[in-house]
Design a protein around this motif. Structure first.
Motif, PDB file in Angstrom:
ATOM      1  N   LEU A 124       1.572   6.068  -7.282  1.00  0.00           N
ATOM      2  CA  LEU A 124       0.990   6.420  -5.767  1.00  0.00           C
ATOM      3  C   LEU A 124       0.516   5.035  -5.209  1.00  0.00           C
ATOM      4  N   VAL A 125      -0.146   4.194  -6.062  1.00  0.00           N
ATOM      5  CA  VAL A 125      -1.023   3.154  -5.991  1.00  0.00           C
ATOM      6  C   VAL A 125      -0.220   1.924  -5.320  1.00  0.00           C
ATOM      7  N   THR A 132      -3.623   0.418   1.764  1.00  0.00           N
ATOM      8  CA  THR A 132      -3.408   1.592   1.436  1.00  0.00           C
ATOM      9  C   THR A 132      -3.734   1.731  -0.031  1.00  0.00           C
ATOM     10  N   VAL A 136      -6.146   4.638  -1.770  1.00  0.00           N
ATOM     11  CA  VAL A 136      -5.405   5.605  -2.641  1.00  0.00           C
ATOM     12  C   VAL A 136      -6.282   5.608  -4.136  1.00  0.00           C
TER      13      VAL A 136
END
Length: 342
Positions: A124-125, A132, A136
């Motif tokens: 995800l990161v 972003t 996250v």
């Protein structure tokens, strides 16, 4: 490459390449490094009444070292690194509370669980841009904080995790209220972790991370597995942060929501700003400076010590770019240039 080698169609072995020679040079231990660890040992005898504080410095140093893997070597800024610190702390504490009181295996379990959480969250990161990624990492940390708060049956919630007991290390060295065993234990774990991280950053993998930090598109163009490298280093950083959290729980025999709080991540970043990122000793020196500054200022002005700490950080950023290590390097370069002329 010589003319004879060129005519024979041979190339110099990889061990003789400039990059390998550079890595070998960086991997050599200097006298200043040996002196640093000698001072850490001497501190035990010089300040026997301050061992709990020094143990906190060692744990913060390991946490900052793990964060430096991301920020200083891979260029990943994280506002949620405390998530892995907290996961490790709760893992070691819950295991000890449930009867797994052996410290070394509990610490390894803390690092393993945190590494798994880091590996799962890395997908995800690492997908977005810098901003972003920043959001996250913060989101992951806040979710874990709230999950630990709601799961009071497991973590103790706001009351903290009590009933944590830790066996003597190797069955011989029991933890005491003066912090003697805790300091040696934390220092030994820091040193072993430092050796592993030092080996990693001075290997070709570490050189690849530097290249990714400088220009990831160019590294991808020459065939480097950029995304895979970032996943690996993110997982490693999470694992070492978890070990730091496990150390805190084992040495204090307590864990609370504080281990997952945002200020933990902020402290790690502040330590790297003070000491200098992208240099292994930056996080260690920064942790010493930050904790001593915090201790002194909070005793001097208990209500306003944050103000003076902020002022010191502003001055440091303005006049000491690269932190304490950057300042030392600039003075060393000026001294080396001025020495021969004199």
């Amino acid at each position: 490459m010589s003319r004879a080698e060129a005519e024979a169609g041979r190339v110099p072995p990889a061990a003789d390449s400039p990059a390998v020679r550079l890595l070998r040079g960086r991997a050599r231990w200097s006298v200043w490094e040996i002196a640093f660890w000698a001072l850490a040992i001497a501190a035990f005898f010089a300040f026997p009444l301050r061992l709990p504080l020094m143990t906190e410095i060692v744990i913060l140093g390991l946490f900052a070292l793990s964060l430096d893997l991301l920020l200083g070597y891979a260029g990943i800024v994280s506002l949620g690194h405390a998530a892995f610190f907290g996961v490790g702390a709760y893992t070691a504490g819950i295991l000890a509370q449930r009867g797994w009181t052996e410290p070394l295996s509990g610490l390894l379990a803390a690092g393993l669980v945190s590494g798994l959480v880091g590996f799962a969250s890395s997908f995800l990161v690492l997908r977005g841009s810098d901003l972003t990624r920043l959001m996250v990492t913060l989101g992951v940390s806040l979710m874990l904080f709230e999950a630990a708060n709601k799961a009071a049956w497991l973590t103790g919630g706001a009351d903290g995790l009590s009933g944590v007991t830790i066996d003597p290390i190797l069955g011989l060295f029991a933890f005491d209220i003066f912090g003697r065993t805790g300091y040696w234990y934390a220092l030994a774990v820091l040193f072993l972790s430092f050796l592993v991280i030092r080996q990693v950053v001075h290997a070709p993998f570490g050189l690849a991370l530097r290249g990714i930090q400088g220009n990831s598109l160019r590294m991808s163009a020459i065939g480097a597995p950029v995304y895979r490298h970032l996943v690996v280093v993110y997982t490693m950083a999470a694992a070492f942060a978890g070990i730091a959290g496990g150390l805190l729980t084992q040495t204090t025999q307590f864990a609370s929501l504080d281990v997952l709080a945002f200020h933990r991540s902020a402290e790690g970043l502040l330590v790297l700003v003070i000491g200098g990122s992208g240099a292994l000793y930056g996080g260690l020196i920064g942790s010493v400076a930050f904790k001593l500054m915090q201790e002194w200022l909070s005793g001097l002005t208990p209500q306003y010590w944050h103000f003076w700490l902020g002022a010191a950080l502003v001055l440091l950023v303005l006049f000491a770019r690269g932190g304490i290590l950057g300042l030392v390097r600039r003075f060393a370069r000026r001294g080396s240039r001025g020495g021969p002329a004199a």
